[in-house]
Design an enzyme around this catalytic site. Structure first.
Site, mmCIF file in Angstrom:
data_model
loop_
_atom_site.group_PDB
_atom_site.id
_atom_site.type_symbol
_atom_site.label_atom_id
_atom_site.label_comp_id
_atom_site.label_asym_id
_atom_site.label_seq_id
_atom_site.Cartn_x
_atom_site.Cartn_y
_atom_site.Cartn_z
ATOM 1 N N TYR A 1 0.836 -1.204 0.000
ATOM 2 C CA TYR A 1 0.000 0.000 0.000
ATOM 3 C C TYR A 1 0.870 1.252 0.000
ATOM 4 O O TYR A 1 0.649 2.184 -0.778
ATOM 5 C CB TYR A 1 -0.929 0.000 1.211
ATOM 6 C CG TYR A 1 -1.764 1.261 1.311
ATOM 7 C CD1 TYR A 1 -2.883 1.438 0.508
ATOM 8 C CD2 TYR A 1 -1.423 2.280 2.195
ATOM 9 C CE1 TYR A 1 -3.647 2.593 0.578
ATOM 10 C CE2 TYR A 1 -2.173 3.441 2.279
ATOM 11 C CZ TYR A 1 -3.287 3.596 1.472
ATOM 12 O OH TYR A 1 -4.024 4.744 1.531
ATOM 13 N N THR B 1 -12.848 6.287 6.857
ATOM 14 C CA THR B 1 -13.259 5.651 5.612
ATOM 15 C C THR B 1 -12.841 4.174 5.677
ATOM 16 O O THR B 1 -12.321 3.709 6.678
ATOM 17 C CB THR B 1 -12.588 6.302 4.397
ATOM 18 O OG1 THR B 1 -11.184 6.015 4.431
ATOM 19 C CG2 THR B 1 -12.795 7.823 4.403
#
Length: 273
Positions: A175, A203
């Site tokens: 990531y 989120t």
């Protein structure tokens, strides 16, 4: 001019990737409320349409301001189709917000295009989309790209010999690599671009950072500010929320930018001249 006149983004056209939820959806709402024409991208046509319908129903947005597009970023052919459609329908694009993102999965995953999935969805798809939208973004002076990046790019390195991280896979490293690549890409000279870490927001990506975060609307405000032509930007600049700060050293090295472009062209199947 009044403050409301200054704040109007009427006449501006903005494409937001990943506009169906989280920061992307809130960015779409805030831009549309200020009068912009917003092109909402979703993974599927149904998701994009539902996002537009929600903006009309809950925020009172004029449906005429919203256009929907679909592309699954795990498939580069769908990214190419998306770009062709946008250029055909909106030959002048003021802003591209590269926001779509995913957490790298626990298990090493390769797309049908042969790339590690987080590297493709978070960076390579946006690289390809930006390159293909360059004609629309440069029709008039002032077109810009806003890459929604992450402070985690500082922890990353790009594994040049093994960008798919097949030999040693870690979801956090994968990531972070995708976020570093997106941040480095902002320094590409072809289109004026910046990147922004919108803060730790509540989120789907929150578990990568912390247990709690600010609202998506608060994060989106930092993205929206950089879409405003009244805010002057410098190509390659990096923002931590509203503050311009130095990015990781790699994002300031011309040779790294060129090396990344060469790698990305290879991985997305673009021929270099």
């Amino acid at each position: 001019m009044s403050d409301s006149d200054l704040a109007s983004l009427s006449g501006r056209t903005v494409l937001i990737t990943g506009a169906t939820s989280g920061i992307g959806h809130e960015t779409a709402r805030q831009l549309a409320e200020r009068g912009a024409t917003v092109l909402l991208h979703g993974r599927t046509a149904e998701e994009a349409r539902a996002a537009a319908d929600a903006l009309v129903a809950t925020a009172g947005i004029d449906p005429a301001q919203l256009c929907t597009y679909a592309a699954d970023f795990t498939r580069l052919d769908e990214v190419e189709t998306l770009a062709r459609k946008v250029v055909a329908e909106h030959p002048h694009l003021d802003v591209l917000v590269n926001n779509a993102g995913m957490a790298a999965p626990e298990r090493h995953t390769i797309t049908a295009d042969g790339n590690e999935i987080a590297f493709q969805v978070n960076f390579l798809a946006h690289y390809l989309l930006t390159c293909l939208l360059e004609p629309a973004l440069t029709t008039d002076p002032g077109g810009r790209v806003v890459n929604v990046s992450s402070s985690l790019h500082r922890t990353a390195n790009i594994s040049w010999a093994d960008p798919n991280r097949a030999r040693r896979y870690s979801r956090l490293a994968a990531y972070a690599q995708s976020q570093l690549a997106l941040t480095v890409f902002a320094a590409d000279p072809r289109v004026t671009a910046v990147s922004v870490h919108p803060g730790i927001c509540d989120t789907a990506l929150l578990p990568l950072y912390a247990h709690e975060g600010v609202t998506p609307a608060q994060g989106a405000a930092h993205v929206v500010r950089l879409c405003d032509p009244a805010v002057e930007i410098v190509n390659g600049a990096y923002y931590d929320r509203a503050e311009r700060v130095a990015p990781a050293p790699a994002a300031r090295e011309d040779r790294t930018v060129k090396r990344l472009n060469k790698l990305a062209d290879l991985l997305v199947g673009r021929s270099t001249t």
